[in-house]
Write a protein that holds these residues in place. Structure first.
Motif, PDB file in Angstrom:
ATOM      1  N   CYS A 178      -8.975  -0.360   0.878  1.00 40.60           N
ATOM      2  CA  CYS A 178      -8.501  -1.341  -0.107  1.00 40.60           C
ATOM      3  C   CYS A 178      -9.654  -1.863  -0.963  1.00 40.60           C
ATOM      4  CB  CYS A 178      -7.795  -2.498   0.585  1.00 40.60           C
ATOM      5  SG  CYS A 178      -6.208  -2.036   1.303  1.00 40.60           S
TER       6      CYS A 178
ATOM      7  N   ALA B  24      -3.742  -6.838  -1.074  1.00 44.38           N
ATOM      8  CA  ALA B  24      -2.910  -5.854  -0.385  1.00 44.38           C
ATOM      9  C   ALA B  24      -1.851  -6.549   0.460  1.00 44.38           C
ATOM     10  CB  ALA B  24      -3.778  -4.979   0.520  1.00 44.38           C
TER      11      ALA B  24
ATOM     12  N   LEU C  53      -2.904   1.834  -3.588  1.00 47.02           N
ATOM     13  CA  LEU C  53      -4.323   2.124  -3.833  1.00 47.02           C
ATOM     14  C   LEU C  53      -4.505   2.823  -5.179  1.00 47.02           C
ATOM     15  CD1 LEU C  53      -5.430   3.309  -0.276  1.00 47.02           C
ATOM     16  CD2 LEU C  53      -5.832   1.080  -1.345  1.00 47.02           C
TER      17      LEU C  53
ATOM     18  N   MET D 122      -9.337  -3.742  -4.455  1.00 49.57           N
ATOM     19  CA  MET D 122      -8.559  -4.908  -4.032  1.00 49.57           C
ATOM     20  C   MET D 122      -9.483  -6.032  -3.586  1.00 49.57           C
ATOM     21  SD  MET D 122      -5.295  -3.259  -2.088  1.00 49.57           S
ATOM     22  CE  MET D 122      -3.973  -2.561  -3.050  1.00 49.57           C
TER      23      MET D 122
ATOM     24  N   THR E 212       0.239  -5.447   3.520  1.00 53.64           N
ATOM     25  CA  THR E 212       0.184  -4.302   4.413  1.00 53.64           C
ATOM     26  C   THR E 212       0.370  -4.666   5.874  1.00 53.64           C
ATOM     27  OG1 THR E 212      -1.167  -2.395   5.069  1.00 53.64           O
ATOM     28  CG2 THR E 212      -2.341  -4.437   4.550  1.00 53.64           C
TER      29      THR E 212
ATOM     30  N   LEU F 186       0.807  -1.215   0.000  1.00 51.55           N
ATOM     31  CA  LEU F 186       0.000   0.000   0.000  1.00 51.55           C
ATOM     32  C   LEU F 186       0.841   1.266   0.000  1.00 51.55           C
ATOM     33  CD1 LEU F 186      -2.888  -0.858   2.485  1.00 51.55           C
ATOM     34  CD2 LEU F 186      -2.812  -1.135   0.009  1.00 51.55           C
TER      35      LEU F 186
END
Length: 139
Positions: free
Chosen positions: A105, A92, A72, A110, A94, A64
């Motif tokens: 997300c 993602a 994003l 995502m 993260t 991210l």
């Protein structure tokens, strides 16, 4: 339980996008151990270019927070850029797994989350998405 290993002819590539070379290396080792080929990108812009140039990417693992184009923004660009970009699973990578981050997300397009640090169990739970389009998953 034995890990799923695709036949050589059925191996879509997995694109790992992270500005940290160590995170990319860990992901590469864990993914290649499951029989997939890994491509790497250091930021969102490189991810978009790699995706456009490579026809058989079946999953994108997207950090991210990266310099330049973040995950994003890159996800939104991929989703709006082509039919293929609209359907490839994007997960993602993260450290932020709170509800607000998850919502951001999903709003960007995502399909799931893989918390950092990346683990063998997390990778195993996500690679099942390779080539299966846009469903949602959580590691």
């Amino acid at each position: 339980m034995t890990a799923y290993r695709p036949a050589a002819s059925d191996r879509p590539k997995i694109l790992v996008v992270d500005d940290d070379a160590i995170n990319r290396l860990v992901a590469r080792v864990l993914i290649e151990a499951r029989g997939y080929e890994v491509l790497e990108a250091e930021d969102g812009e490189a991810a978009i270019q790699t995706f456009a140039a490579t026809a058989d990417i079946g999953l994108i693992l997207m950090d991210l927070e990266m310099p330049g184009m973040d995950g994003l923004t890159a996800t939104r660009a991929l989703r709006g850029g082509s039919r293929r970009g609209a359907t490839v699973p994007i997960v993602a990578l993260t450290r932020h797994i709170d509800d607000e981050s998850r919502r951001s997300c999903f709003d960007a397009g995502m399909n799931g989350f893989l918390p950092k640090p990346i683990s063998s169990t997390g990778i195993e739970s996500i690679v099942c998405l390779v080539g299966h389009g846009a469903s949602r998953a959580h590691a």
